[in-house]
Design a protein around this motif. Structure first.
Motif: not given
Length: 553
Positions: A91-93, A223-236, A238-239, A452-456
């Protein structure tokens, strides 16, 4: 997370005090230091801690031929601590990367919301000052249109074609009743509905609705896709911050970080090679994200570069009112023909004189008082995206080098110092050091990596999907800028979407040249008189257009 960071700072200070006040030797005669550190970590006194080394026959991981300062209960507690330490390190990294994406996602969304409101104000002012008789009746349609723009941008299941058609459907009865055949709709709701439905048959606004559909779809969707991609980046992030480690990994982390304590080696750190083997083994599945994360950032960059010219969302939204004005003028100029066509479809109505509601003085003043914020070179949406991408580019190999970063910066002993190799303090680690990724772990002497890791795998699938969307929106593939549910999408030529008077230059490069409106001054709205001649309504003191000033009196 803050509690963990506070503990690490306090724990480091405590270790320094121990380093100054004590010395290490191979024969552990007392477990006092181990007990103090254990109690420090677990916030208070813990019962059952040995005062002196004992046989460790009941230990599962921290097995040693020598007497040990650990009990089975302590080993279990250390197991939890080792896992928590690694999660905190992850989390720090990732904290800088996560903050970078989340901050810019919020800032871009806020900028888009401001842009939508500004475009709505432009359109409202156009009606209030040019078509005052229909301004109040048009207000609801204008508000609904820009509300739909925002809903689409931020992920709602609405379609630009639908809300563009709905706007022009609602506009035609107003234009017909006030400019083409005044008073015919005043007494008949049914006739007004008929005129609304006739709009798509008689095409009173020419190809302007189609142009608006093309411009809206092609500018809003990226722009919609760009925002969706940023939200996915945050999800990655967090996971991966909360990834569950395997049993083999947990045992290896315990052996690396806390088994030395059982031998009284409270100040030791793992050898770099040993640390790399353990952490690379634990993060082997996470390292598989690296090529997809790299492609994700590259695709974001390509889409950001493509969002310019006539399909720049700023240009499209802030010039929407000009197309609305063109549409109204075109309908008025073709009024006699349209009236004849409507009469054939809806019949001849009974003409009833009506008194139209006009802009109230308060509403009029409110709209006139709206100022246009400065949008200089450093504050445009395009420049914000560019600065963000430049910063994000530094993290392209984040997941590929994460294990190395953790060992070198936090976990491992400095080069040349004695270090822990999993069994004892040595001068250097002599085992083979493996690389990153699952395939490289077959020869890992410290961690056995299986399956393999199903989450990854799920995160990788999501990254692949968003990468396809991002690449499909890039300017290099304009034919693939389709809208959700629209098949191949609306394809529109760039030429003809704007002219020099609208703020677009004819440089031949497709680039848009803006007119920069100065703050605290109202703007000059290009409109047409009823003969089709272009005129200007002078609402500002001056406008800066490509470097020169035009005085407006």
């Amino acid at each position: 997370m803050m509690e963990g960071q506070t503990w690490r700072v306090g724990f480091s200070c405590f270790l320094l005090l121990l380093l100054v006040g004590s010395s290490q030797n191979e024969d552990v005669r007392s477990c006092e230091e181990v007990r103090k550190l254990f109690q420090w970590r677990h916030s208070g006194a813990v019962k059952g801690l040995p005062d002196s080394p004992r046989a460790g026959a009941d230990l599962q991981v921290c097995i040693s031929k020598s007497p040990t300062c650990c009990t089975k209960r302590m080993e279990e507690r250390y197991q939890i601590a080792a896992r928590q330490d690694m999660q905190l390190a992850l989390q720090t990294a990732s904290s800088t990367l996560k903050f970078l994406i989340s901050r810019n996602a919020a800032a871009i969304q806020e900028t888009l919301e401001t842009l939508i409101k500004q475009a709505e104000n432009y359109t409202s002012i156009l009606f209030c000052n040019t078509y005052r008789n229909m301004a109040l009746e048009a207000a609801a349609s204008v508000q609904e249109f820009f509300s739909d723009v925002g809903l689409f941008l931020f992920g709602a299941d609405v379609h630009p074609d639908e809300f563009v058609n709905r706007f022009f459907d609602s506009l035609f009865p107003l234009v017909y009743n006030h400019l083409i055949s005044p008073g015919v709709l005043g007494s008949s709701v049914e006739y007004a509905k008929c005129v609304r439905l006739a709009r798509r048959d008689v095409s009173p606004f020419g190809n302007i609705p189609k142009r608006v559909m093309g411009q809206m779809g092609r500018s809003l969707l990226p722009s919609r896709t760009f925002l969706q991609a940023l939200n996915l980046g945050i999800e990655v992030i967090n996971t991966t911050d909360h990834l569950q480690f395997s049993k083999e990994c947990n045992r290896a982390l315990l052996r690396m970080q806390y088994c030395p304590h059982c031998q009284g080696l409270t100040l030791s750190k793992p050898c770099l090679g040993y640390c790399l083997n353990v952490v690379r083994g634990c993060l082997a599945h996470m390292a598989e994200l690296n090529p997809h994360w790299h492609a994700y950032i590259r695709s974001l960059e390509e889409l950001s570069d493509a969002m310019h010219g006539a399909y720049d969302i700023e240009h499209v939204l802030l010039n929407f009112h000009l197309l609305v004005n063109d549409a109204v003028v075109q309908a008025h100029v073709n009024g006699p023909k349209l009236s004849e066509q409507v009469n054939k479809i809806c019949g001849h109505p009974v003409r009833t004189p009506t008194q139209s509601a006009r802009c109230s003085s308060d509403w009029n003043k409110e709209k006139h008082a709206m100022k246009i914020s400065v949008r200089n070179g450093e504050e445009t949406l395009a420049n914000r995206r560019k600065e963000f991408i430049n910063s994000l580019r530094l993290f392209r190999t984040f997941y590929g080098g994460l294990g190395d970063q953790l060992c070198v910066n936090q976990l491992a002993a400095a080069h040349g110092l004695p270090c822990w190799n999993g069994e004892d303090i040595v001068k250097s680690y002599t085992q083979h050091v493996v690389g990153n990724g699952i395939r490289a772990q077959s020869g890992n002497p410290e961690v056995k990596v299986k399956g393999t890791d199903p989450v990854i795998n799920q995160i990788i699938d999501k990254l692949k999907h968003i990468i396809q969307l991002l690449q499909g929106r890039s300017a290099s593939r304009p034919e693939k800028w389709g809208l959700p549910g629209s098949g191949d999408g609306v394809v529109e030529q760039v030429s003809g979407d704007c002219d020099d008077e609208d703020g677009c230059g004819g440089s031949g490069s497709g680039e848009v040249k803006r007119t920069l409106k100065i703050t605290n001054y109202l703007f000059d709205v290009p409109v047409y008189d009823f003969s089709g001649k272009r005129i200007h309504l002078l609402f500002s003191s001056f406008v800066v257009n490509e470097g020169y000033c035009i005085m407006r009196l």
